[in-house]
Motif scaffolding. Structure first.
Motif, PDB file in Angstrom:
ATOM      1  N   GLY A  26       0.810  -1.211   0.000  1.00 60.31           N
ATOM      2  CA  GLY A  26       0.000   0.000   0.000  1.00 60.31           C
ATOM      3  C   GLY A  26       0.844   1.262   0.000  1.00 60.31           C
ATOM      4  O   GLY A  26       0.570   2.209  -0.741  1.00 60.31           O
ATOM      5  N   LEU A  27       1.894   1.259   0.827  1.00 55.12           N
ATOM      6  CA  LEU A  27       2.791   2.418   0.864  1.00 55.12           C
ATOM      7  C   LEU A  27       3.524   2.568  -0.467  1.00 55.12           C
ATOM      8  O   LEU A  27       3.683   3.676  -0.976  1.00 55.12           O
ATOM      9  N   ALA A  28       3.931   1.450  -1.042  1.00 56.48           N
ATOM     10  CA  ALA A  28       4.613   1.493  -2.341  1.00 56.48           C
ATOM     11  C   ALA A  28       3.675   2.022  -3.428  1.00 56.48           C
ATOM     12  O   ALA A  28       4.110   2.735  -4.335  1.00 56.48           O
ATOM     13  N   SER A  29       2.395   1.695  -3.312  1.00 59.82           N
ATOM     14  CA  SER A  29       1.442   2.163  -4.326  1.00 59.82           C
ATOM     15  C   SER A  29       1.245   3.671  -4.273  1.00 59.82           C
ATOM     16  O   SER A  29       0.771   4.272  -5.238  1.00 59.82           O
ATOM     17  N   ARG A  30       1.622   4.287  -3.175  1.00 60.76           N
ATOM     18  CA  ARG A  30       1.490   5.741  -3.026  1.00 60.76           C
ATOM     19  C   ARG A  30       2.751   6.484  -3.466  1.00 60.76           C
ATOM     20  O   ARG A  30       2.801   7.704  -3.410  1.00 60.76           O
ATOM     21  N   SER A  31       3.752   5.733  -3.908  1.00 56.58           N
ATOM     22  CA  SER A  31       5.004   6.375  -4.316  1.00 56.58           C
ATOM     23  C   SER A  31       4.815   7.102  -5.640  1.00 56.58           C
ATOM     24  O   SER A  31       3.850   6.879  -6.363  1.00 56.58           O
ATOM     25  N   LEU A  36       4.565   2.888 -11.961  1.00 54.74           N
ATOM     26  CA  LEU A  36       3.199   2.544 -11.593  1.00 54.74           C
ATOM     27  C   LEU A  36       2.199   3.291 -12.479  1.00 54.74           C
ATOM     28  O   LEU A  36       2.280   4.500 -12.625  1.00 54.74           O
ATOM     29  N   PRO A  37       1.258   2.560 -13.040  1.00 56.74           N
ATOM     30  CA  PRO A  37       0.215   3.232 -13.833  1.00 56.74           C
ATOM     31  C   PRO A  37      -0.626   4.150 -12.938  1.00 56.74           C
ATOM     32  O   PRO A  37      -0.758   3.922 -11.734  1.00 56.74           O
ATOM     33  N   GLY A  38      -1.224   5.164 -13.525  1.00 51.56           N
ATOM     34  CA  GLY A  38      -2.034   6.123 -12.782  1.00 51.56           C
ATOM     35  C   GLY A  38      -3.184   5.480 -12.032  1.00 51.56           C
ATOM     36  O   GLY A  38      -3.515   5.876 -10.917  1.00 51.56           O
ATOM     37  N   LEU A  39      -3.793   4.463 -12.626  1.00 51.81           N
ATOM     38  CA  LEU A  39      -4.906   3.759 -11.999  1.00 51.81           C
ATOM     39  C   LEU A  39      -4.462   3.106 -10.689  1.00 51.81           C
ATOM     40  O   LEU A  39      -5.182   3.140  -9.690  1.00 51.81           O
ATOM     41  N   VAL A  40      -3.264   2.523 -10.694  1.00 54.39           N
ATOM     42  CA  VAL A  40      -2.731   1.893  -9.492  1.00 54.39           C
ATOM     43  C   VAL A  40      -2.473   2.945  -8.424  1.00 54.39           C
ATOM     44  O   VAL A  40      -2.852   2.778  -7.261  1.00 54.39           O
ATOM     45  N   LYS A  41      -1.850   4.042  -8.807  1.00 52.18           N
ATOM     46  CA  LYS A  41      -1.571   5.118  -7.855  1.00 52.18           C
ATOM     47  C   LYS A  41      -2.850   5.673  -7.251  1.00 52.18           C
ATOM     48  O   LYS A  41      -2.899   6.018  -6.080  1.00 52.18           O
ATOM     49  N   GLU A  42      -3.880   5.750  -8.073  1.00 53.82           N
ATOM     50  CA  GLU A  42      -5.137   6.361  -7.637  1.00 53.82           C
ATOM     51  C   GLU A  42      -5.944   5.472  -6.698  1.00 53.82           C
ATOM     52  O   GLU A  42      -6.513   5.959  -5.722  1.00 53.82           O
ATOM     53  N   TYR A  43      -6.006   4.159  -6.966  1.00 51.53           N
ATOM     54  CA  TYR A  43      -6.962   3.310  -6.263  1.00 51.53           C
ATOM     55  C   TYR A  43      -6.366   2.163  -5.446  1.00 51.53           C
ATOM     56  O   TYR A  43      -7.042   1.643  -4.555  1.00 51.53           O
ATOM     57  N   ALA A  44      -5.151   1.760  -5.721  1.00 51.84           N
ATOM     58  CA  ALA A  44      -4.586   0.592  -5.025  1.00 51.84           C
ATOM     59  C   ALA A  44      -4.443   0.836  -3.523  1.00 51.84           C
ATOM     60  O   ALA A  44      -4.722  -0.054  -2.717  1.00 51.84           O
ATOM     61  N   GLY A  45      -4.008   2.017  -3.137  1.00 55.58           N
ATOM     62  CA  GLY A  45      -3.795   2.303  -1.718  1.00 55.58           C
ATOM     63  C   GLY A  45      -5.060   2.136  -0.901  1.00 55.58           C
ATOM     64  O   GLY A  45      -5.048   1.513   0.171  1.00 55.58           O
ATOM     65  N   ASP A  46      -6.178   2.657  -1.385  1.00 53.96           N
ATOM     66  CA  ASP A  46      -7.446   2.542  -0.661  1.00 53.96           C
ATOM     67  C   ASP A  46      -7.947   1.096  -0.641  1.00 53.96           C
ATOM     68  O   ASP A  46      -8.492   0.632   0.366  1.00 53.96           O
ATOM     69  N   ILE A 114     -15.966   2.309  -3.003  1.00 52.22           N
ATOM     70  CA  ILE A 114     -15.843   1.215  -3.976  1.00 52.22           C
ATOM     71  C   ILE A 114     -14.525   0.467  -3.754  1.00 52.22           C
ATOM     72  O   ILE A 114     -14.493  -0.769  -3.771  1.00 52.22           O
ATOM     73  N   CYS A 115     -13.452   1.217  -3.521  1.00 53.53           N
ATOM     74  CA  CYS A 115     -12.150   0.586  -3.252  1.00 53.53           C
ATOM     75  C   CYS A 115     -12.207  -0.260  -1.982  1.00 53.53           C
ATOM     76  O   CYS A 115     -11.649  -1.362  -1.938  1.00 53.53           O
ATOM     77  N   TYR A 116     -12.868   0.243  -0.954  1.00 56.28           N
ATOM     78  CA  TYR A 116     -12.977  -0.513   0.297  1.00 56.28           C
ATOM     79  C   TYR A 116     -13.755  -1.802   0.076  1.00 56.28           C
ATOM     80  O   TYR A 116     -13.376  -2.863   0.582  1.00 56.28           O
ATOM     81  N   SER A 117     -14.819  -1.709  -0.703  1.00 60.42           N
ATOM     82  CA  SER A 117     -15.594  -2.916  -1.018  1.00 60.42           C
ATOM     83  C   SER A 117     -14.737  -3.922  -1.774  1.00 60.42           C
ATOM     84  O   SER A 117     -14.793  -5.128  -1.508  1.00 60.42           O
TER      85      SER A 117
END
Length: 143
Positions: A26-31, A36-46, A114-117
């Motif tokens: 999760g922390l890496a996805s916020r780097s 990292l594709p934009g979609l990953v940066k935007e939604y993976a962390g949540d 949606i990400c939490y779900s």
């Protein structure tokens, strides 16, 4: 598919390792990595945040059914997101610290729900489709 009466006895050590690994992801996805594709940066962390919530409930209550763990993690995650609509000075001070911001978030977004779900669904799927053998000691039928 899992029947409602199936109980899991989770291994706390394995869940602790899983929680740690997902937090790192999760922390890496916020780097700001250009890899990292934009979609990953935007939604993976949540999504991973909610997966950590799911794994944490499973860690704290190792004998709860998968569905109860999902329900508790969902209520917790949605409550944290809804709390972001509240902007009193004391909670904003907590959010200013990095850890407080990571735990409580900063602003309400429908997409986070949606990400939490999705994150909680990943936890349910992970436990339901055989990964429970990796993270648990055994499965038993409740009476």
């Amino acid at each position: 598919m899992l029947k409602q009466g199936v109980e899991i006895e989770r291994s706390r050590i394995k869940y602790a390792v899983g929680i740690f690994a997902v937090i790192l992801l999760g922390l890496a996805s916020r780097s700001d990595s250009p890899l990292l594709p934009g979609l990953v940066k935007e939604y993976a962390g949540d999504t991973l945040w909610a997966l950590v919530a799911y794994l944490s409930v499973g860690f704290l209550f190792p004998r709860l059914s998968i569905w109860k763990v999902a329900l508790i993690a969902g209520i917790f995650s949605f409550s944290v997101e809804l709390s972001q609509l509240y902007h009193a000075a004391w909670i904003e001070n907590i959010r200013r610290f990095r850890l407080g911001g990571l735990l409580l978030g900063y602003g309400f977004l429908w997409s986070d729900l949606i990400c939490y779900s999705a994150g909680i669904s990943l936890g349910v799927l992970f436990e339901s489709v055989g990964a429970s053998r990796l993270f648990s000691g055994r499965r038993s039928q409740s009476k």
